[in-house]
Scaffold this motif. Structure first.
Motif, PDB file in Angstrom:
ATOM      1  N   ASP A   7       0.842  -1.192   0.000  1.00 10.43           N
ATOM      2  CA  ASP A   7       0.000   0.000   0.000  1.00 10.43           C
ATOM      3  C   ASP A   7       0.878   1.242   0.000  1.00 10.43           C
ATOM      4  O   ASP A   7       1.923   1.291   0.653  1.00 10.43           O
ATOM      5  CB  ASP A   7      -0.897   0.018   1.243  1.00 10.43           C
ATOM      6  N   ALA A   8       0.427   2.267  -0.714  1.00 14.33           N
ATOM      7  CA  ALA A   8       1.161   3.524  -0.772  1.00 14.33           C
ATOM      8  C   ALA A   8       1.080   4.236   0.574  1.00 14.33           C
ATOM      9  O   ALA A   8       0.059   4.180   1.250  1.00 14.33           O
ATOM     10  CB  ALA A   8       0.580   4.402  -1.871  1.00 14.33           C
ATOM     11  N   LEU A   9       2.145   4.894   0.947  1.00 12.28           N
ATOM     12  CA  LEU A   9       2.174   5.683   2.170  1.00 12.28           C
ATOM     13  C   LEU A   9       1.882   7.150   1.886  1.00 12.28           C
ATOM     14  O   LEU A   9       1.404   7.869   2.746  1.00 12.28           O
ATOM     15  CB  LEU A   9       3.537   5.566   2.848  1.00 12.28           C
ATOM     16  N   LEU A  10       2.210   7.578   0.661  1.00 13.33           N
ATOM     17  CA  LEU A  10       2.054   8.971   0.274  1.00 13.33           C
ATOM     18  C   LEU A  10       1.274   9.087  -1.025  1.00 13.33           C
ATOM     19  O   LEU A  10       1.293   8.181  -1.848  1.00 13.33           O
ATOM     20  CB  LEU A  10       3.426   9.630   0.093  1.00 13.33           C
ATOM     21  N   MET A  11       0.612  10.236  -1.203  1.00 19.39           N
ATOM     22  CA  MET A  11      -0.153  10.504  -2.422  1.00 19.39           C
ATOM     23  C   MET A  11       0.189  11.886  -2.942  1.00 19.39           C
ATOM     24  O   MET A  11       0.566  12.777  -2.171  1.00 19.39           O
ATOM     25  CB  MET A  11      -1.656  10.501  -2.129  1.00 19.39           C
ATOM     26  N   THR A  12       0.013  12.071  -4.232  1.00 15.27           N
ATOM     27  CA  THR A  12       0.131  13.399  -4.814  1.00 15.27           C
ATOM     28  C   THR A  12      -1.117  14.201  -4.448  1.00 15.27           C
ATOM     29  O   THR A  12      -2.099  13.654  -3.939  1.00 15.27           O
ATOM     30  CB  THR A  12       0.232  13.331  -6.343  1.00 15.27           C
ATOM     31  N   GLN A  13      -1.084  15.488  -4.759  1.00 20.54           N
ATOM     32  CA  GLN A  13      -2.248  16.333  -4.484  1.00 20.54           C
ATOM     33  C   GLN A  13      -3.475  15.842  -5.255  1.00 20.54           C
ATOM     34  O   GLN A  13      -4.572  15.770  -4.703  1.00 20.54           O
ATOM     35  CB  GLN A  13      -1.929  17.776  -4.861  1.00 20.54           C
ATOM     36  N   ALA A  14      -3.292  15.490  -6.505  1.00 24.16           N
ATOM     37  CA  ALA A  14      -4.412  15.011  -7.318  1.00 24.16           C
ATOM     38  C   ALA A  14      -4.973  13.704  -6.763  1.00 24.16           C
ATOM     39  O   ALA A  14      -6.194  13.521  -6.700  1.00 24.16           O
ATOM     40  CB  ALA A  14      -3.972  14.825  -8.770  1.00 24.16           C
ATOM     41  N   GLN A  15      -4.095  12.792  -6.351  1.00 24.37           N
ATOM     42  CA  GLN A  15      -4.558  11.527  -5.773  1.00 24.37           C
ATOM     43  C   GLN A  15      -5.292  11.760  -4.465  1.00 24.37           C
ATOM     44  O   GLN A  15      -6.315  11.131  -4.205  1.00 24.37           O
ATOM     45  CB  GLN A  15      -3.366  10.598  -5.532  1.00 24.37           C
ATOM     46  N   ALA A  16      -4.765  12.681  -3.644  1.00 26.76           N
ATOM     47  CA  ALA A  16      -5.415  12.996  -2.370  1.00 26.76           C
ATOM     48  C   ALA A  16      -6.806  13.583  -2.612  1.00 26.76           C
ATOM     49  O   ALA A  16      -7.767  13.227  -1.928  1.00 26.76           O
ATOM     50  CB  ALA A  16      -4.560  13.973  -1.564  1.00 26.76           C
ATOM     51  N   ALA A  17      -6.924  14.457  -3.591  1.00 27.52           N
ATOM     52  CA  ALA A  17      -8.223  15.062  -3.909  1.00 27.52           C
ATOM     53  C   ALA A  17      -9.214  13.997  -4.369  1.00 27.52           C
ATOM     54  O   ALA A  17     -10.366  13.986  -3.931  1.00 27.52           O
ATOM     55  CB  ALA A  17      -8.052  16.141  -4.974  1.00 27.52           C
ATOM     56  N   ARG A  18      -8.767  13.082  -5.228  1.00 29.85           N
ATOM     57  CA  ARG A  18      -9.652  12.006  -5.693  1.00 29.85           C
ATOM     58  C   ARG A  18     -10.061  11.109  -4.530  1.00 29.85           C
ATOM     59  O   ARG A  18     -11.217  10.725  -4.415  1.00 29.85           O
ATOM     60  CB  ARG A  18      -8.971  11.172  -6.779  1.00 29.85           C
ATOM     61  N   ALA A  19      -9.111  10.796  -3.656  1.00 29.52           N
ATOM     62  CA  ALA A  19      -9.394   9.909  -2.523  1.00 29.52           C
ATOM     63  C   ALA A  19     -10.418  10.528  -1.581  1.00 29.52           C
ATOM     64  O   ALA A  19     -11.246   9.821  -0.997  1.00 29.52           O
ATOM     65  CB  ALA A  19      -8.104   9.590  -1.765  1.00 29.52           C
ATOM     66  N   MET A  20     -10.379  11.854  -1.434  1.00 33.54           N
ATOM     67  CA  MET A  20     -11.311  12.534  -0.537  1.00 33.54           C
ATOM     68  C   MET A  20     -12.542  13.072  -1.262  1.00 33.54           C
ATOM     69  O   MET A  20     -13.389  13.704  -0.654  1.00 33.54           O
ATOM     70  CB  MET A  20     -10.600  13.688   0.181  1.00 33.54           C
ATOM     71  N   ASN A  21     -12.598  12.807  -2.573  1.00 39.13           N
ATOM     72  CA  ASN A  21     -13.735  13.251  -3.391  1.00 39.13           C
ATOM     73  C   ASN A  21     -13.936  14.769  -3.287  1.00 39.13           C
ATOM     74  O   ASN A  21     -15.038  15.252  -3.033  1.00 39.13           O
ATOM     75  CB  ASN A  21     -15.014  12.509  -2.992  1.00 39.13           C
TER      76      ASN A  21
END
Length: 64
Positions: A7-21
């Protein structure tokens, strides 16, 4: 593990935004408000998955 990869420990800003909808602007605002604390790796900002999960579960305590 997902698909045999750790599992990833870190995300990019775009990935974080998608993950939090939400939008990338909202992620930037959460950082400006002191709710999210990005990690800088060689000048690139990344967001801790654990912190994003905590924010999703508990909300922005103490944030604006």
């Amino acid at each position: 593990m997902l698909n045999g990869e750790p599992d990833a420990l870190l995300m990019t800003q775009a990935q974080a935004a998608r993950a939090m909808n939400c939008s990338r602007f909202t992620v930037r605002r959460l950082v400006a408000d002191g709710v999210l604390h990005p990690v800088s790796i060689r000048g690139l900002l990344r967001y801790r998955v654990a912190e994003l999960k905590s924010l999703a579960e508990h909300g922005a305590k103490g944030g604006a």
